[in-house]
Design an enzyme around this catalytic site. Structure first.
Site, PDB file in Angstrom:
ATOM      1  N   GLY A  68       2.357   7.337  -0.635  1.00  0.00           N
ATOM      2  CA  GLY A  68       2.806   7.431   0.755  1.00  0.00           C
ATOM      3  C   GLY A  68       1.728   6.986   1.722  1.00  0.00           C
ATOM      4  O   GLY A  68       1.299   5.832   1.721  1.00  0.00           O
ATOM      5  N   GLU A 104       0.827  -1.217   0.000  1.00  0.00           N
ATOM      6  CA  GLU A 104       0.000   0.000   0.000  1.00  0.00           C
ATOM      7  C   GLU A 104       0.863   1.270   0.000  1.00  0.00           C
ATOM      8  O   GLU A 104       0.544   2.251  -0.672  1.00  0.00           O
ATOM      9  CB  GLU A 104      -0.922  -0.014   1.230  1.00  0.00           C
ATOM     10  CG  GLU A 104      -1.869   1.163   1.350  1.00  0.00           C
ATOM     11  CD  GLU A 104      -2.819   1.305   0.187  1.00  0.00           C
ATOM     12  OE1 GLU A 104      -3.644   0.413  -0.038  1.00  0.00           O
ATOM     13  OE2 GLU A 104      -2.745   2.332  -0.526  1.00  0.00           O
ATOM     14  N   GLU A 123      14.175  10.553  -3.154  1.00  0.00           N
ATOM     15  CA  GLU A 123      14.827   9.244  -3.213  1.00  0.00           C
ATOM     16  C   GLU A 123      16.333   9.454  -3.029  1.00  0.00           C
ATOM     17  O   GLU A 123      16.831  10.574  -3.195  1.00  0.00           O
ATOM     18  CB  GLU A 123      14.575   8.598  -4.582  1.00  0.00           C
ATOM     19  CG  GLU A 123      13.117   8.332  -4.895  1.00  0.00           C
ATOM     20  CD  GLU A 123      12.480   7.334  -3.952  1.00  0.00           C
ATOM     21  OE1 GLU A 123      13.010   6.232  -3.793  1.00  0.00           O
ATOM     22  OE2 GLU A 123      11.451   7.662  -3.342  1.00  0.00           O
ATOM     23  N   ASP A 162      10.000   7.729 -10.619  1.00  0.00           N
ATOM     24  CA  ASP A 162       9.259   7.318  -9.421  1.00  0.00           C
ATOM     25  C   ASP A 162       7.743   7.378  -9.700  1.00  0.00           C
ATOM     26  O   ASP A 162       7.011   6.434  -9.394  1.00  0.00           O
ATOM     27  CB  ASP A 162       9.647   8.247  -8.257  1.00  0.00           C
ATOM     28  CG  ASP A 162       8.902   7.933  -6.988  1.00  0.00           C
ATOM     29  OD1 ASP A 162       9.256   6.945  -6.329  1.00  0.00           O
ATOM     30  OD2 ASP A 162       7.945   8.660  -6.655  1.00  0.00           O
ATOM     31  N   LYS A 193       4.783   4.319  -9.977  1.00  0.00           N
ATOM     32  CA  LYS A 193       3.509   4.384  -9.232  1.00  0.00           C
ATOM     33  C   LYS A 193       2.307   4.287 -10.165  1.00  0.00           C
ATOM     34  O   LYS A 193       1.333   3.597  -9.847  1.00  0.00           O
ATOM     35  CB  LYS A 193       3.471   5.660  -8.399  1.00  0.00           C
ATOM     36  CG  LYS A 193       4.475   5.637  -7.245  1.00  0.00           C
ATOM     37  CD  LYS A 193       4.656   7.007  -6.628  1.00  0.00           C
ATOM     38  CE  LYS A 193       5.615   6.965  -5.447  1.00  0.00           C
ATOM     39  NZ  LYS A 193       6.026   8.301  -5.009  1.00  0.00           N
TER      40      LYS A 193
END
Ligand code: HSE
Length: 416
Positions: A129, A124, A185, A196, A200
């Site tokens: 986040g 998750e 990162e 990134d 996602k």
């Protein structure tokens, strides 16, 4: 009592240790049993840390300890994290992670191993986040055909863009702030160049459509070419610039998927998603539009999502949750030359606003934007296909050097 181990004592791993200790009673009440943090794996020394006596350097201790039920992987990257995750799953341990690179690149294989070994692999925290997005997408919105998901998926770049807009900071200074706050990162290129966010949006697409979309299939553009001039012009035209990850399903079942900066109208709900916050919109055929909002990065907010997965893994220790995707979905990815959208241009134009010449190229009157520096001109085209944009841009470039071009999000005007 459920015993767990954390792999990697960096920002997220230390947040998990801290939060799981701080909220031990709340977690115990939820589960009717305690969670004990038995080991933390890290190659570094942490002499004055309250968790220092739990730190070990040998993964096999965790792998071979039958007491360890859940392994929390917060190492990051797709090398050691991949190796340890595979070993943990094969040893019959549940694995929970915030590692989007690993899930996006090896998720299909790891989910298959988890299925075969009858354990859970939960992630998750890998998207948004702290925001609950994957579980709601799978469960609460499970009755929908997902037509579209789009949003701000990277906290670091959103922080940078917000600081450029609101504090007139340069890109470099805003990045330094984001790094100091622990959002970026280890290698900030992954944030800035959109990798990134790409991982996602792939995970979101994988879950929404049940098939694995490879990150390499996704056209990805970051924010390193966005200048303060573009930000200022956008603001004058009542737009803001945001880095969006998008996946959109066409009538024929193919998907457009991309990561790119976009101009979005300042009254769009994503326009007020600032700083390290993420905002994700999901449009389903029966739920219509649902928006998710929260801190997209940071130690404790991310730990919140990781620990929720630990709780879920313990709850489903006997009967695993069937969750994830299988098989490749790369043949679902449609060519972006067929996608229809508007485009913002900033061009070099000695006669500032040679609208006639531009209208001739575009066969329509473009929307002029105020605020371009002297000798430059900024405008927004009407919607057209990616292929037409390329053709027109080649003509435009011959007369007016193109200084920047950015997609415009206008889902009202956009058609698929
Ligand atoms: N670097 C990532 C971000 C961390 O800024 O969003 C959370 O995934």
């Amino acid at each position: 009592m459920a015993k767990i181990a954390i792999l990697g004592f960096g920002t997220v791993g230390s947040g998990v240790a801290e939060a799981i200790t701080k909220n031990a009673e709340i977690i115990q009440n939820k589960l009717s049993e305690k969670i004990e943090l038995k080991y933390i794996l890290d190659i570094r020394e942490f002499p004055n840390n309250p968790f220092s006596e739990k730190i070990i350097k040998d993964f096999s201790i965790i792998q071979n300890d039958p007491e360890i039920e859940v392994v929390v992987e917060t190492i990051g990257g797709a090398k050691i994290a991949y190796e340890f995750t595979k070993k943990a799953l094969l040893s019959g341990k549940h694995v929970v992670t915030s590692n989007k690179e690993l899930v996006a690149t090896h998720g299909e294989e790891l989910l298959r191993i988890a299925r075969e070994k009858n354990v859970n692999y939960f992630f998750e925290a890998s998207v948004g986040g702290t925001i609950p997005i994957l579980t709601p997408l799978e469960s609460c919105l499970g009755a929908n055909k997902i037509e579209e998901i789009y949003g701000i998926l990277n906290g670091t770049t959103n922080y940078i863009l917000t600081r450029m807009i609101k504090a007139n900071l340069s890109f470099e200074d805003a990045l330094k702030e984001a790094q100091a706050l622990g959002y970026a990162e280890q290698d900030p290129t992954a944030d800035i160049e959109g990798h990134d966010a790409c991982r996602k949006i792939c995970i979101l697409a994988d879950l929404a459509y049940g098939k694995n979309i490879s990150p390499e299939k996704v056209q990805t553009e970051g924010i390193s070419n966005i200048t303060l001039d573009d930000v200022t012009i956008a603001e004058a035209g009542r737009y803001v610039i945001k880095l969006l990850g998008r996946v959109k399903m066409r009538e024929d079942g193919k998907i457009f998927i991309l990561v790119a900066p976009h101009l979005i109208k300042n009254d769009h709900p994503l326009a007020v998603v600032n700083d390290v916050f993420n905002g994700i919109l999901v449009r389903g055929n029966i739920c219509e539009e649902v928006m998710f909002y929260g801190k997209g990065a940071g130690k404790l907010p991310t730990a919140s999502a990781v620990i929720a997965d630990v709780i879920d893994a313990v709850r489903h220790r006997e009967k695993r949750k069937d969750y994830g995707w299988s098989g490749s979905g790369d043949d679902m990815v449609a060519d972006l030359s067929e996608m229809v959208y508007s485009m913002y241009y900033r061009i070099s134009d000695r006669h500032s606003g040679d609208c006639k010449a531009i209208s001739e190229i575009y066969d329509h009157k473009c929307l002029s934007l105020e605020g371009a520096p002297d000798g430059e001109y900024a405008f927004v085209t009407k919607p057209m296909s990616g292929k037409e944009h390329e053709e027109k841009a080649a003509l435009l470039q011959k007369k007016f050097p193109i200084l920047s071009r950015i997609r415009v999000l206008d889902d009202q005007r956009e058609s698929v």
